[in-house]
Design a protein around this motif. Sequence first.
Motif, PDB file in Angstrom:
ATOM      1  N   ASP A  78      81.352 -13.586   4.603  1.00 19.54           N
ATOM      2  CA  ASP A  78      82.545 -13.333   3.799  1.00 19.54           C
ATOM      3  C   ASP A  78      83.577 -12.578   4.631  1.00 19.54           C
ATOM      4  O   ASP A  78      83.342 -11.447   5.035  1.00 19.54           O
ATOM      5  CB  ASP A  78      82.182 -12.508   2.555  1.00 19.54           C
ATOM      6  N   GLY A  81      86.918 -11.513   1.850  1.00 15.15           N
ATOM      7  CA  GLY A  81      86.517 -11.982   0.529  1.00 15.15           C
ATOM      8  C   GLY A  81      86.246 -13.468   0.445  1.00 15.15           C
ATOM      9  O   GLY A  81      85.802 -13.951  -0.578  1.00 15.15           O
ATOM     10  N   VAL A  82      86.492 -14.208   1.509  1.00 14.26           N
ATOM     11  CA  VAL A  82      86.318 -15.664   1.474  1.00 14.26           C
ATOM     12  C   VAL A  82      85.094 -16.057   2.297  1.00 14.26           C
ATOM     13  O   VAL A  82      84.951 -15.619   3.449  1.00 14.26           O
ATOM     14  CB  VAL A  82      87.549 -16.393   2.040  1.00 14.26           C
ATOM     15  N   ARG A  83      84.209 -16.850   1.722  1.00 15.98           N
ATOM     16  CA  ARG A  83      83.005 -17.255   2.449  1.00 15.98           C
ATOM     17  C   ARG A  83      83.310 -18.384   3.428  1.00 15.98           C
ATOM     18  O   ARG A  83      83.782 -19.448   3.047  1.00 15.98           O
ATOM     19  CB  ARG A  83      81.911 -17.697   1.489  1.00 15.98           C
ATOM     20  N   TYR A 308      92.310 -26.082 -13.273  1.00 15.95           N
ATOM     21  CA  TYR A 308      91.174 -26.335 -12.380  1.00 15.95           C
ATOM     22  C   TYR A 308      90.333 -27.522 -12.856  1.00 15.95           C
ATOM     23  O   TYR A 308      89.156 -27.627 -12.535  1.00 15.95           O
ATOM     24  CB  TYR A 308      90.309 -25.076 -12.198  1.00 15.95           C
ATOM     25  N   GLY A 333      81.808 -27.094   1.264  1.00 10.95           N
ATOM     26  CA  GLY A 333      81.996 -26.287   0.061  1.00 10.95           C
ATOM     27  C   GLY A 333      83.439 -26.030  -0.314  1.00 10.95           C
ATOM     28  O   GLY A 333      83.710 -25.326  -1.264  1.00 10.95           O
TER      29      GLY A 333
ATOM     30  N   ALA B  38      87.198  -9.288  -4.063  1.00 15.83           N
ATOM     31  CA  ALA B  38      85.860  -9.886  -4.068  1.00 15.83           C
ATOM     32  C   ALA B  38      84.821  -8.825  -4.401  1.00 15.83           C
ATOM     33  O   ALA B  38      83.907  -9.058  -5.202  1.00 15.83           O
ATOM     34  CB  ALA B  38      85.562 -10.519  -2.707  1.00 15.83           C
ATOM     35  N   ASP B  96      87.548 -18.702  -7.591  1.00 15.78           N
ATOM     36  CA  ASP B  96      87.166 -19.865  -6.775  1.00 15.78           C
ATOM     37  C   ASP B  96      87.526 -19.677  -5.306  1.00 15.78           C
ATOM     38  O   ASP B  96      86.879 -20.228  -4.428  1.00 15.78           O
ATOM     39  CB  ASP B  96      87.852 -21.140  -7.287  1.00 15.78           C
ATOM     40  N   TRP B  97      88.588 -18.930  -5.060  1.00 18.55           N
ATOM     41  CA  TRP B  97      89.054 -18.764  -3.679  1.00 18.55           C
ATOM     42  C   TRP B  97      88.021 -18.093  -2.786  1.00 18.55           C
ATOM     43  O   TRP B  97      88.084 -18.219  -1.570  1.00 18.55           O
ATOM     44  CB  TRP B  97      90.362 -17.960  -3.636  1.00 18.55           C
ATOM     45  N   MET B  98      87.038 -17.394  -3.390  1.00 15.89           N
ATOM     46  CA  MET B  98      86.015 -16.741  -2.560  1.00 15.89           C
ATOM     47  C   MET B  98      85.054 -17.750  -1.951  1.00 15.89           C
ATOM     48  O   MET B  98      84.300 -17.425  -1.049  1.00 15.89           O
ATOM     49  CB  MET B  98      85.213 -15.746  -3.387  1.00 15.89           C
ATOM     50  N   ARG B  99      85.061 -18.966  -2.485  1.00 20.28           N
ATOM     51  CA  ARG B  99      84.166 -20.023  -1.997  1.00 20.28           C
ATOM     52  C   ARG B  99      82.699 -19.631  -2.083  1.00 20.28           C
ATOM     53  O   ARG B  99      81.889 -20.021  -1.241  1.00 20.28           O
ATOM     54  CB  ARG B  99      84.496 -20.390  -0.546  1.00 20.28           C
ATOM     55  N   ASP B 100      82.395 -18.802  -3.071  1.00 20.89           N
ATOM     56  CA  ASP B 100      81.010 -18.450  -3.294  1.00 20.89           C
ATOM     57  C   ASP B 100      80.513 -19.337  -4.427  1.00 20.89           C
ATOM     58  O   ASP B 100      80.954 -19.194  -5.561  1.00 20.89           O
ATOM     59  CB  ASP B 100      80.914 -16.966  -3.681  1.00 20.89           C
ATOM     60  N   LYS B 102      78.155 -19.250  -6.237  1.00 16.53           N
ATOM     61  CA  LYS B 102      77.543 -18.553  -7.376  1.00 16.53           C
ATOM     62  C   LYS B 102      78.581 -17.925  -8.300  1.00 16.53           C
ATOM     63  O   LYS B 102      78.267 -17.545  -9.418  1.00 16.53           O
ATOM     64  CB  LYS B 102      76.616 -17.448  -6.866  1.00 16.53           C
ATOM     65  N   HIS B 104      81.715 -19.305  -9.263  1.00 13.13           N
ATOM     66  CA  HIS B 104      82.689 -20.387  -9.137  1.00 13.13           C
ATOM     67  C   HIS B 104      82.845 -21.105 -10.467  1.00 13.13           C
ATOM     68  O   HIS B 104      81.869 -21.275 -11.203  1.00 13.13           O
ATOM     69  CB  HIS B 104      82.209 -21.358  -8.060  1.00 13.13           C
TER      70      HIS B 104
END
Lengths: 351, 372
Positions: A78, A81-83, A308, A333, B38, B96-100, B102, B104
């Motif tokens: 991360d 904050g972005v994976r 969305y 993803g 986040a 959603d922007w976190m691309r996690d 779990k 989402h």
Amino acid sequence: MTSAALRSGAWKLLEMVTTPLLPSDYLDLVSPLRAGAELRGRIEAVHPETGDAATVVIKPGRGWRGHTAGQYVRIGVDVDGVRLWRAYSITSPTDRKDGRVTITVKAIPDGKVSNHLVRSAEPGTLIQLDQPTGDFVLPQAKPAKVLYLTAGSGITPVMGMLRDTEFDDVVMVHCAPQPQDVIFRNELHDLVADKKLRLTEVHTDTDGILDIARLDELVPDWAEREAWACGPAGLLDAAEEHWAEHGVQERLHTERFRPSIVVAGSGGEVTFSATGKTVDADGATPLLDIGEEAGVLMPSGCRMGICYGCITPLRAGAVRDLRTGEITQAEPGVLIQTCVSAAAGPCDIER
Amino acid sequence: MTAIDPTAHLTAEQIEELGHELDAIRDEVIASRGEKDAAYIRKVISAQRKLELVSRGVLLFSIFPPAWLIGTAGLSVAKIMDNMEIGHNVLHGQWDWMRDPKVHSTTWEWDHVSPSEQWKHSHNELHHTYTNVIGKDNDLGYGIMRVDEDQKWHPFHLGQPLWNFINACFFEYGIAAYDLELGKNLHKRRRKNPEFRARAKAVGRKIRKQVIKDYVIHPLLSGPSFLTTLAATFTANLVRNIWSHSVIMCGHFPEGVQVFERRSIKGETRGQWYLRQMMGSANISGSRAMHFMTGNLSHQIEHHLFPDLPSNRYAEVAVKVRALFEKYELEYVTGPLPKQVFSAWRKVFRLSLPNRTPKVKTPDREQELVAA
Ligand code: FES
């Protein structure tokens, strides 16, 4: 009832207890690295190697299956904050006593993940892991003579090999701009002092880029050696050609790091991979419209970026957010809102 | 509905300018989204799960009254957190922007009888796109109530204070029925529609799982505390339902909120769309705890302008949005929770009767814009 059936029955009951979540969602709170959890790792330390490279020590979760020297692992980190997911070669030997693995990362200009790992990753941080993979590995049968040909961070998988398996006769030719840019330099020189390695450093800032023809002079018996090469595409192309010219291409093993550099433009060819359609798109029309016009079944809702209801995986290429101008590149993803995204170059949408 | 259009003083240019200013506010938040945000949502999720675990643990001993009280209170709060600050907002795609995967909108499932997938359609898509447009936005009275003078009165509406109360108590079931468009779909022909049947089945499955968990498994696990745990879970669901119903009523029903006619949104520009969201929503004022417990829907106006911005940022956005309301001389409808709830309920009562004064025609914004 067998014990397996009992266990699965108990698990079903547990799922009923935790619905709509899963038992693992709660277990993750206390034990994210346990057996049966999604594979994760914990960063335990970050050791600087050179000015822009560092080794990250990772404690993998219980599900880690172990690696073969030379393989790489994909990690999800991360950043802001972005994976983000990237692949790095494993530099630790396979029999490390404490079960930790290391990757060695070189910060590349504008590289979000590499800069984060080298400069600001904190011990204790959890990261996502895939099982190690890759076929740039040593053979089962020990070759009599070995050559490692590497450049820059191409040394990382080879370091994993050097640390893992000792051979009687190993030569390494390594290229880096300057002596201080050579990752693992001290360790390499220790191996040389112990007569476990013969090393030629090519410093490209002063010596210029390695001319593959010079191998004859640097390693006269190169053609008899089982060779592993890793580095920039130019070096690998030259090596493959050279080995092929001498009819010994089966001795050469190469590993290419594929930095997928997408140049974001405006508009491009859009592929709808699930439908198998390809159409041209300009840089201003939403991909939702492009798809619908091409007869692709596109989910949609508000058509203005708020619900969305249209999100779709972006498999390749890049798109531009029509509201903010932000560019999003394909990565595993990554989902995009097709109603407010336009093609920023060729791209592939999973519809 | 007010006889005078409260936006009549704005020219078409001003409305577009307003739109640009709102876009700028949005862009600023998007550009500064990051690690802190986040960390915020992860912390809230983990706190919610721990609170739920502990509360359910305490309820195993709910045969003792103090344990019942603590466990029920904890579980109520946990359910409210799951529903509001986490569920509602995750399902809006705010994270959603976190691309996690779990956290989402495509994978999240909440502790609610309406399956996420269906709720996202009726809420994100219909309600948020057609906010307060009569005949398009079913959230206006949930199809069982009359909440504006412009809606036709029917003797059925006499009972609406009662319907509204029942709906509040069993709100999650009301929502599930609403997402299914049950009223419309129960007609013979529609009942057979395979698409509807599949959705109804999904709701049935979700209800079964939720009910078994809350009213069978957890009470059974409590052994001698079976009955008290059952009562506790029922209470927690009731509290959560009444709370979320109240918060949601405050969002669009209090006096001062505008509704719109279908034709007024034809060819709507981005600026006009923003304006409709501004005039069609109402806020709740209060402490940070209040904002948190409402899932930041206390910032309903900001949420309707920017439904996909992370909820923890609405408070800072609200300051800027409010300044725009002042600049453009528009009424920012807000007030403390009791006042807003009272206002909304009063409307429910008032409109259960036919209009006292003859109906005033809705101003037609399009025509007025042309005239301006
Ligand atoms: S259709 Fe609603 S966000 Fe794209």
